[in-house]
Write a protein that holds these residues in place. Structure first.
Motif, PDB file in Angstrom:
ATOM      1  N   UNK A  73       0.817  -1.220   0.000  1.00 50.69           N
ATOM      2  CA  UNK A  73       0.000   0.000   0.000  1.00 50.69           C
ATOM      3  C   UNK A  73       0.849   1.269   0.000  1.00 50.69           C
ATOM      4  N   UNK A  74       2.062   1.180   0.480  1.00 48.32           N
ATOM      5  CA  UNK A  74       2.944   2.351   0.463  1.00 48.32           C
ATOM      6  C   UNK A  74       3.373   2.700  -0.959  1.00 48.32           C
ATOM      7  N   UNK A  75       3.362   1.698  -1.828  1.00 49.87           N
ATOM      8  CA  UNK A  75       3.777   1.909  -3.216  1.00 49.87           C
ATOM      9  C   UNK A  75       2.602   1.883  -4.183  1.00 49.87           C
ATOM     10  N   UNK A  76       1.391   1.725  -3.665  1.00 49.16           N
ATOM     11  CA  UNK A  76       0.208   1.637  -4.537  1.00 49.16           C
ATOM     12  C   UNK A  76       0.391   0.581  -5.617  1.00 49.16           C
ATOM     13  N   UNK A  77       0.891  -0.561  -5.215  1.00 47.33           N
ATOM     14  CA  UNK A  77       1.231  -1.599  -6.181  1.00 47.33           C
ATOM     15  C   UNK A  77       0.738  -2.953  -5.701  1.00 47.33           C
ATOM     16  N   UNK A  78       0.231  -3.728  -6.650  1.00 48.27           N
ATOM     17  CA  UNK A  78      -0.142  -5.112  -6.376  1.00 48.27           C
ATOM     18  C   UNK A  78       0.749  -6.011  -7.228  1.00 48.27           C
ATOM     19  N   UNK A  79       1.091  -7.168  -6.679  1.00 50.88           N
ATOM     20  CA  UNK A  79       2.009  -8.085  -7.339  1.00 50.88           C
ATOM     21  C   UNK A  79       1.344  -9.440  -7.557  1.00 50.88           C
ATOM     22  N   UNK A  80       1.838 -10.136  -8.563  1.00 49.89           N
ATOM     23  CA  UNK A  80       1.448 -11.521  -8.758  1.00 49.89           C
ATOM     24  C   UNK A  80       2.725 -12.321  -8.990  1.00 49.89           C
ATOM     25  N   UNK A  81       3.136 -13.065  -7.973  1.00 50.27           N
ATOM     26  CA  UNK A  81       4.295 -13.936  -8.083  1.00 50.27           C
ATOM     27  C   UNK A  81       3.835 -15.252  -8.667  1.00 50.27           C
TER      28      UNK A  81
END
Length: 121
Positions: A73-81
């Protein structure tokens, strides 16, 4: 206005790994549910994974145990590993953002342009 930009796709051999990222430009990211969908040529878009603002996750049966969705949330980013990739994972992968608790593609409010993942030897 929310804009979503995916990155991290590419060509990988079966059994390999990739990490997709989706940067969200809008305010309120931390309370939005974020999802990943994919679409292969000639097939309908299908659900891959989602993560709520509270961190609850859901996965398609086809990717359980191999893919992990997370958010910063600090980077406004979601990841998919994505690990242990298979040729059938080949598709364009799309990031989606929605208010509340969207459970179907139609319920998401915003979509990215997609990033291509190709799994081939």
């Amino acid at each position: 206005q929310v804009q979503l930009v995916e990155s991290g796709g590419g060509l990988v051999r079966p059994g390999g790994s990739l990490r997709l990222s989706c940067a969200d430009s809008g305010s309120g990211f931390s309370i939005r549910t974020m999802g990943w969908y994919r679409q292969a040529p000639g097939r309908q878009r299908e659900f891959v994974a989602r993560i709520t603002g509270g961190g609850s996750t859901n996965y398609a049966d086809s990717v359980k145990g191999r893919f992990t969705i997370s958010r910063d949330n600090a980077k406004n980013t979601v990841y998919l590993q994505m690990n242990s990739l298979k040729p059938e994972d080949t598709a364009s992968y799309y990031c989606a953002a929605g208010w509340g608790s969207p459970k179907t593609a139609l319920e998401y409010n915003y979509w990215g342009q997609g990033t291509q993942v190709t799994v081939s030897s």
